[in-house]
Design an enzyme around this catalytic site. Sequence first.
Site, PDB file in Angstrom:
ATOM      1  N   GLU A  29      21.709 117.253  95.922  1.00 35.54           N
ATOM      2  CA  GLU A  29      21.743 118.788  96.461  1.00 35.54           C
ATOM      3  C   GLU A  29      22.892 119.966  97.172  1.00 35.54           C
ATOM      4  O   GLU A  29      23.049 120.741  97.289  1.00 35.54           O
ATOM      5  CB  GLU A  29      20.884 118.860  97.720  1.00 35.54           C
ATOM      6  CG  GLU A  29      19.729 118.595  97.153  1.00 35.54           C
ATOM      7  CD  GLU A  29      18.687 116.582  97.061  1.00 35.54           C
ATOM      8  OE1 GLU A  29      17.752 116.155  96.770  1.00 35.54           O
ATOM      9  OE2 GLU A  29      20.377 116.409  97.580  1.00 35.54           O
ATOM     10  N   LYS A  44       3.333 122.293  99.012  1.00 35.94           N
ATOM     11  CA  LYS A  44       3.094 121.104  98.036  1.00 35.94           C
ATOM     12  C   LYS A  44       1.694 121.827  97.307  1.00 35.94           C
ATOM     13  O   LYS A  44       1.685 121.975  96.289  1.00 35.94           O
ATOM     14  CB  LYS A  44       3.345 119.721  97.612  1.00 35.94           C
ATOM     15  CG  LYS A  44       2.513 118.951  96.382  1.00 35.94           C
ATOM     16  CD  LYS A  44       3.561 117.550  96.498  1.00 35.94           C
ATOM     17  CE  LYS A  44       3.097 117.126  95.039  1.00 35.94           C
ATOM     18  NZ  LYS A  44       3.420 115.765  95.285  1.00 35.94           N
ATOM     19  N   PHE A  59       5.938 111.549 104.832  1.00 36.20           N
ATOM     20  CA  PHE A  59       7.086 110.991 103.667  1.00 36.20           C
ATOM     21  C   PHE A  59       7.336 112.163 103.273  1.00 36.20           C
ATOM     22  O   PHE A  59       7.108 112.783 102.916  1.00 36.20           O
ATOM     23  CB  PHE A  59       6.123 110.567 102.875  1.00 36.20           C
ATOM     24  CG  PHE A  59       7.041 109.620 102.006  1.00 36.20           C
ATOM     25  CD1 PHE A  59       7.954 108.402 102.294  1.00 36.20           C
ATOM     26  CD2 PHE A  59       7.451 110.336 100.717  1.00 36.20           C
ATOM     27  CE1 PHE A  59       9.758 108.042 101.098  1.00 36.20           C
ATOM     28  CE2 PHE A  59       8.086 109.858  99.100  1.00 36.20           C
ATOM     29  CZ  PHE A  59       9.587 108.230 100.341  1.00 36.20           C
ATOM     30  N   GLN A  60       8.889 111.759 103.224  1.00 38.87           N
ATOM     31  CA  GLN A  60       9.378 112.968 103.194  1.00 38.87           C
ATOM     32  C   GLN A  60       8.805 113.814 103.314  1.00 38.87           C
ATOM     33  O   GLN A  60       9.807 115.285 102.999  1.00 38.87           O
ATOM     34  CB  GLN A  60       9.795 113.244 102.059  1.00 38.87           C
ATOM     35  CG  GLN A  60      10.477 111.863 101.647  1.00 38.87           C
ATOM     36  CD  GLN A  60      11.045 111.759  99.472  1.00 38.87           C
ATOM     37  OE1 GLN A  60      10.649 112.612  98.944  1.00 38.87           O
ATOM     38  NE2 GLN A  60      11.615 111.379  98.996  1.00 38.87           N
ATOM     39  N   MET A  71      46.132 118.105 105.998  1.00 38.55           N
ATOM     40  CA  MET A  71      45.514 118.910 107.101  1.00 38.55           C
ATOM     41  C   MET A  71      45.427 117.831 108.847  1.00 38.55           C
ATOM     42  O   MET A  71      46.477 118.587 109.423  1.00 38.55           O
ATOM     43  CB  MET A  71      44.757 120.021 106.815  1.00 38.55           C
ATOM     44  CG  MET A  71      45.092 120.973 107.671  1.00 38.55           C
ATOM     45  SD  MET A  71      46.236 121.831 107.711  1.00 38.55           S
ATOM     46  CE  MET A  71      45.863 123.216 106.618  1.00 38.55           C
TER      47      MET A  71
END
Length: 618
Positions: free
Chosen positions: A76, A188, A138-139, A504
């Site tokens: 993602e 959802k 969940f999630q 760096m």
Amino acid sequence: MPMTEQATGAHHPQPRPRSGGHQSAPERVTGAQSLIRSLEEVGADTVFGIPGGAILPAYDPLMDSTRVRHVLVRHEQGAGHAATGYAQATGRVGVCMATSGPGATNLVTPIADAHMDSVPLVAITGQVASKAIGTDAFQEADIVGITMPITKHNFLVTKAEDIPRIIAQAFHIASTGRPGPVLVDIAKDALQAQTTFSWPPTMDLPGYRPVTKPHAKQIREAAKLITAAKRPVLYVGGGVIKAGATAELKVLAELTGAPVTTTLMALGAFPDGHPLHVGMPGMHGAVTAVTALQKADLIVALGARFDDRVTGKLDSFAPYAKIVHADIDPAEIGKNRAADVPIVGDAREVIADLVQAVQKEHAEGHQGDYSAWWKDLSRWRETYPLGYDQPEDGSLSPQQVIERIGQLAPEGTVFAAGVGQHQMWAAHFIQYDRPATWLNSGGAGTMGYAVPAAMGAKAGAPDKAVWAIDGDGCFQMTNQELTTCALNNIPIKVAIINNGALGMVRQWQTLFYNQRYSNTVLHSGPEADGKQPSAGTRVPDFVKLSEAMGCYAIRCERPEDLDKVIEEANSINDRPVVIDFIVHEDAMVWPMVAAGTSNDEIMAARDVRPDFGDNEDD
């Protein structure tokens, strides 16, 4: 509020909703179908994302869309940076999509990145069913709460009928005023529910009215200061590119004859090769640009925000300068440096009005005389040019590698950089003469930005060559998106500036930590002595890794092979190309202002403090 889309980039304003000016007849659809239809109507043509449980209902109608292309990324974070690269290269709103929980939290870094760099982005996330919100389902993650400080605005949608209106509002907010990321989190059950779809929706944003037209009195005051000044500087930030104001800027600069400095986010807003351009300011800026700001008696800041990387120690920054500060975001004006003339407005309108006001001043006999100023500027420019030394051992100089990539690239090439030494070298040693040809993570400094941003840029501008200049540290964060490029016919070119270290950070260890290289060597374990490995012990082998992901890959270790390898990469356009450039590990980025110190303490090179004489402050 009527929907008015403002051009957010130099080339392509976001298309208006394709409604033909008429309300479409309501249709019975699911919330998910309504979402995809809404994306089509706001003109989104590319979405970067990964499906998962909560967002899955949206992926079914997405399969049937002929107007929205979905690019299946590998992470993602890649989706978010790709959407940003798309937006920066095209000037249109970038779109990414993820599922709930970890899918959404993986978007947090690119959303924060887009927020810092004012990139128009819409992130769409699935959420658990509305009745399960707040139950640790969940999630589940409160992505609206998590992203509140790093978005321009965000929405939680729990009703299917709200989807078209909120998508229209999200795109409007992202692309108008000061651009930025907007998150739309959709439950959802809202995606699964039956609803009606009609377009365009009625927008409801009573508190959102960005001021674009500057105040005429402030413009007149600014023009008077410009013509009265002896040592003015036009300090140009990324907002000038966002506003599509580069043509107006060139007119203003040539009309006034004032020097122009372009920040890291504004490279290409004013041609690097123009005689009025004095370089990039900041911690690793050109000596002339940094010093011009320090010695100026007037700074005209256009779409810039006086951030710490430009100002150095704030209370010692530009001590003699009056400040004209023009920005579309009123919150930026006076935030870090008080403005003598504050101007709120869109950079394009501000600069166009300034041109007219300065012309009026000239007509009345008020013309600025900057001849003594240019004498100083020219001397600094000649005495302290950007440059680098070739390694004595005959190995590749990273600066030369990047410089040659820029010189051999086709005209109009877009360059995306990761973060660190290679980013600064790409800013210094590639010449940018056009807007939207330099993409980088300026405010957040996000390692792993380059590969997915280049992918998004190439997806949005397929006719342009796109080079990612990446470090070996950055590359190991998001290189899996090369698989996405290979499978989706997105033939970017990647230069890995491989010095075997987090360059760096290693430079700071060299300068400030007595050369104690704690955890910056990348190619071997804790017992590493900091030396470049033999060819057989490179871990990972970037050539094999890139080939495994469907790319054409080459390794380059010798200066005499440099041009041949770059030209070979430029000639291959049917798949991604990766070049592993093995470069000298001790190269450093100069000039440099050490963190927390005054810009007066700029070092032109190691142990080289510029001598400006005593007469510049008169």
